[in-house]
Design a protein around this motif. Structure first.
Motif, PDB file in Angstrom:
ATOM      1  N   MET A   1     -35.014  25.188  21.612  1.00 17.42           N
ATOM      2  CA  MET A   1     -35.742  26.072  22.553  1.00 17.42           C
ATOM      3  C   MET A   1     -37.107  25.950  22.007  1.00 17.42           C
ATOM      4  N   ALA A   2     -37.973  26.257  23.038  1.00 20.89           N
ATOM      5  CA  ALA A   2     -39.682  26.346  22.702  1.00 20.89           C
ATOM      6  C   ALA A   2     -39.889  27.751  23.028  1.00 20.89           C
ATOM      7  N   ALA A   3     -40.789  28.470  22.157  1.00 20.56           N
ATOM      8  CA  ALA A   3     -41.343  29.639  22.353  1.00 20.56           C
ATOM      9  C   ALA A   3     -42.848  29.492  22.506  1.00 20.56           C
TER      10      ALA A   3
ATOM     11  N   ILE B   1     -39.217  35.745  16.197  1.00 22.75           N
ATOM     12  CA  ILE B   1     -39.642  35.517  17.568  1.00 22.75           C
ATOM     13  C   ILE B   1     -38.632  36.107  18.489  1.00 22.75           C
ATOM     14  N   GLY B   2     -37.368  36.044  18.115  1.00 20.68           N
ATOM     15  CA  GLY B   2     -36.207  36.470  19.146  1.00 20.68           C
ATOM     16  C   GLY B   2     -35.759  35.598  20.107  1.00 20.68           C
ATOM     17  N   PHE B   3     -35.690  34.324  19.708  1.00 23.11           N
ATOM     18  CA  PHE B   3     -35.096  33.489  20.682  1.00 23.11           C
ATOM     19  C   PHE B   3     -33.786  33.891  21.425  1.00 23.11           C
ATOM     20  N   PRO B   4     -33.895  33.711  22.631  1.00 20.32           N
ATOM     21  CA  PRO B   4     -32.634  34.057  23.188  1.00 20.32           C
ATOM     22  C   PRO B   4     -31.423  33.473  23.377  1.00 20.32           C
TER      23      PRO B   4
ATOM     24  N   ARG C   1     -28.426  25.045  28.934  1.00 25.13           N
ATOM     25  CA  ARG C   1     -28.099  26.270  28.506  1.00 25.13           C
ATOM     26  C   ARG C   1     -27.390  26.358  27.028  1.00 25.13           C
ATOM     27  N   THR C   2     -27.262  25.070  26.703  1.00 33.46           N
ATOM     28  CA  THR C   2     -26.327  25.030  25.509  1.00 33.46           C
ATOM     29  C   THR C   2     -27.413  24.167  24.550  1.00 33.46           C
ATOM     30  N   GLY C   3     -27.070  24.564  23.190  1.00 28.03           N
ATOM     31  CA  GLY C   3     -27.733  23.642  22.285  1.00 28.03           C
ATOM     32  C   GLY C   3     -26.956  22.822  21.561  1.00 28.03           C
TER      33      GLY C   3
ATOM     34  N   HIS D   1     -27.302  30.028  25.275  1.00 28.57           N
ATOM     35  CA  HIS D   1     -28.256  31.046  26.057  1.00 28.57           C
ATOM     36  C   HIS D   1     -27.482  32.220  25.992  1.00 28.57           C
ATOM     37  N   LYS D   2     -28.137  33.261  25.454  1.00 24.17           N
ATOM     38  CA  LYS D   2     -27.527  34.777  25.670  1.00 24.17           C
ATOM     39  C   LYS D   2     -26.809  35.038  26.989  1.00 24.17           C
TER      40      LYS D   2
END
Length: 266
Positions: free
Chosen positions: A69-71, A91-94, A129-131, A145-146
């Motif tokens: 993910m990129a923030a 950072i709190g990546f979701p 939505r998946t890593g 993703h949460k």
């Protein structure tokens, strides 16, 4: 580099990145992308600086994650924290990390990355939505993703013929270290095509097509030059073949070739 049909998608993606950066800057908040593959990450990191209003930090749950993910982080937040850099855990990546394990290990099948991915996508979840999915022993670790966590924990009950259960794992307990095979070889010079030849035990001639065909990434950035010279510690990913890290080179041999060490991940 891109096929005619891909040009429109490329422009839309660039526009989306610019929009997320603008929103982060104007609202003084952090905005996030979905999980990006290597190609999408390269598009992001090669955008002209004047298209973005913020800094970017990418993360996929562990140090060598391929899908990330990129923030988009406005400078005001760096000033607020009094730091020049922000660590990913601040950072709190979701996204969450889910452990998928068989209900009965004694009767579980030998499941592959493809098996786990297929089972998750069959729930109607989009790949973005998946890593990464990390398989080890009889379990798998999935970054997701949460918004998808509850669905997977309640609905993913079987992978192939094996009943499974899913549960969240604390990021602090993720101590994943990828397994690798150490490969040594000699090259005339430390060029990208030469390192590919050592890593995949094939001739440079056969592998140059991968580089020119936009399938080789160094630290997540597309490289299309065979003569590119990687630096020690660089991670090279080849779509469809795997990835390896360039550890370094030793002193020249009598024939004036360089001995190189590569860690190919398995």
């Amino acid at each position: 580099m891109y096929k005619p049909g891909e040009e429109k998608d490329l422009l839309l993606l660039e526009k989306r990145f610019a929009e997320l950066s603008r929103i982060a800057y104007q609202r003084d908040i952090i905005t996030f992308t979905d999980f990006l593959n290597l190609k999408e990450q390269n598009i992001l990191h090669t955008l002209p600086k004047d298209r973005l209003s913020t800094r970017i930090v990418s993360f996929g749950g562990y140090g060598m994650a391929e899908r990330q993910m990129a923030a988009f982080i406005p400078d005001a937040l760096y000033l607020r924290y009094g730091k020049k850099e922000l660590e990913p855990d601040k950072i709190g990546f979701p996204f969450d990390a889910l452990k998928i394990a068989p209900l009965n290990r004694k009767f579980s099948e030998e499941l592959s990355h493809r098996d786990y991915l297929g089972a998750v996508l069959n729930l109607g979840i989009e790949r973005s939505r998946t890593g990464d999915i990390l398989t080890y022993e009889e379990e798998a670790l999935l970054f997701v993703h949460k918004d998808m966590t509850e669905l997977i924990c309640s609905e993913l009950t079987r992978v192939r013929h094996t009943p499974v259960r899913s549960e969240t794992v604390s990021p602090a307990k993720i101590g994943y270290t990828p397994k690798y095979e150490e490969i040594r070889g000699t090259v005339a010079s430390v060029r990208l095509d030469s390192l590919l030849s050592v890593a995949f035990s094939s001739s440079r001639t056969k592998l140059t097509g991968l580089i020119e065909g936009a399938k080789v990434y160094v630290n997540g950035r597309l490289v299309t030059s065979n003569g590119y010279q990687p630096q020690e510690g660089d991670v090279i990913s080849v779509r469809g073949m795997g990835k390896f890290s360039y550890v370094g080179a030793g002193a020249p041999t009598r024939k004036k070739r360089l001995g190189v060490v590569i860690h190919r991940y398995v």
